[in-house]
Motif scaffolding. Structure first.
Motif, PDB file in Angstrom:
ATOM      1  N   ARG A   1       0.834  -1.208   0.000  1.00  0.00           N
ATOM      2  CA  ARG A   1       0.000   0.000   0.000  1.00  0.00           C
ATOM      3  C   ARG A   1       0.868   1.257   0.000  1.00  0.00           C
ATOM      4  O   ARG A   1       0.613   2.209  -0.750  1.00  0.00           O
TER       5      ARG A   1
ATOM      6  N   LYS B   1      -0.756   5.653  -7.038  1.00  0.00           N
ATOM      7  CA  LYS B   1      -1.823   4.724  -7.451  1.00  0.00           C
ATOM      8  C   LYS B   1      -3.044   4.935  -6.552  1.00  0.00           C
ATOM      9  O   LYS B   1      -3.243   4.237  -5.552  1.00  0.00           O
TER      10      LYS B   1
ATOM     11  N   ILE C   1      -5.685   1.739  -6.275  1.00  0.00           N
ATOM     12  CA  ILE C   1      -5.286   0.483  -5.643  1.00  0.00           C
ATOM     13  C   ILE C   1      -5.010   0.661  -4.154  1.00  0.00           C
ATOM     14  O   ILE C   1      -5.404  -0.183  -3.343  1.00  0.00           O
TER      15      ILE C   1
ATOM     16  N   THR D   1      -2.281  -6.204 -11.916  1.00  0.00           N
ATOM     17  CA  THR D   1      -2.702  -7.597 -11.815  1.00  0.00           C
ATOM     18  C   THR D   1      -1.982  -8.479 -12.815  1.00  0.00           C
ATOM     19  O   THR D   1      -1.580  -9.607 -12.496  1.00  0.00           O
TER      20      THR D   1
END
Length: 200
Positions: free
Chosen positions: A38, A46, A49, A191
């Motif tokens: 994170r 980001k 996300i 991903t």
């Protein structure tokens, strides 16, 4: 609860001193690993996300700390919690290193220009700036470039092969001005890249 455990052949002692500490350990490994990722995504801008990871990080942490309070007199819970934190830090750093997301700013300082390195960068289509500068012992050459982190290892290897005494610094970059270099638009997607790394 005790009757339920005994129906599976699990005694209360085994559950309290083995199974529960293991669950706490793996929960901490997960939430600390997610925390590391994170922070990495936050530093790389980001915005989509990072909040999702933050949600699961907080949820797993609450589950783990809840079990700690329910087993507050069990010293194995504390050991599992601390051990999971340590292992989670290692796992998170390993995943972050394997993913190599984002871009970095690299500065290379050498006493003389490195034409071989510049030719290599042209071949790889790197954007760079090379200028003359003044160092402690006289004139030096200063080279700036921004690149994807996944290309960093190969680039540093080239720098050392051309001049093993070259001085270089590396910094993370959150955003650059050109649209085609915007770290928010890096490809492949997270991903896809994560899956490709897992399969290796």
């Amino acid at each position: 609860m005790q009757e339920y455990l005994e129906s599976f052949g699990i005694s209360t002692e085994i559950f309290n001193y083995l199974i529960m500490p293991l669950l706490i350990f793996f929960a901490r490994v997960m939430d600390v690993s997610i925390n590391t990722l994170r922070i990495m995504f936050m530093l790389n801008g980001k915005k989509k996300i990072a909040p999702i990871l933050g949600f699961f990080e907080a949820l797993i942490w609450l589950l783990a700390i809840g079990q700690i309070f329910q087993n507050i007199n069990n010293p194995m819970s504390y050991l599992a919690y601390a051990g999971g934190f340590a292992m989670g830090t290692f796992v998170g750093m390993t995943i972050e290193e394997k993913l190599a997301l984002g871009r970095v700013l690299v500065r290379v300082i050498t006493p003389t220009p490195m034409p071989e390195l510049i030719e290599y960068m042209k071949e790889k289509d790197f954007r760079f700036t090379s200028v003359g500068a003044e160092g402690r012992f006289g004139k030096v050459n200063l080279l700036f470039t921004v690149m994807k982190r996944e290309a960093l290892t190969e680039f540093v290897g080239k720098v050392k092969s051309f001049n093993d005494k070259a001085f270089y610094t590396i910094e993370s970059v959150k955003r650059v001005s050109e649209d085609d270099l915007n770290v928010m638009e890096d490809r492949p997607r997270f991903t896809t890249k994560l899956w490709s790394r897992i399969r290796k």
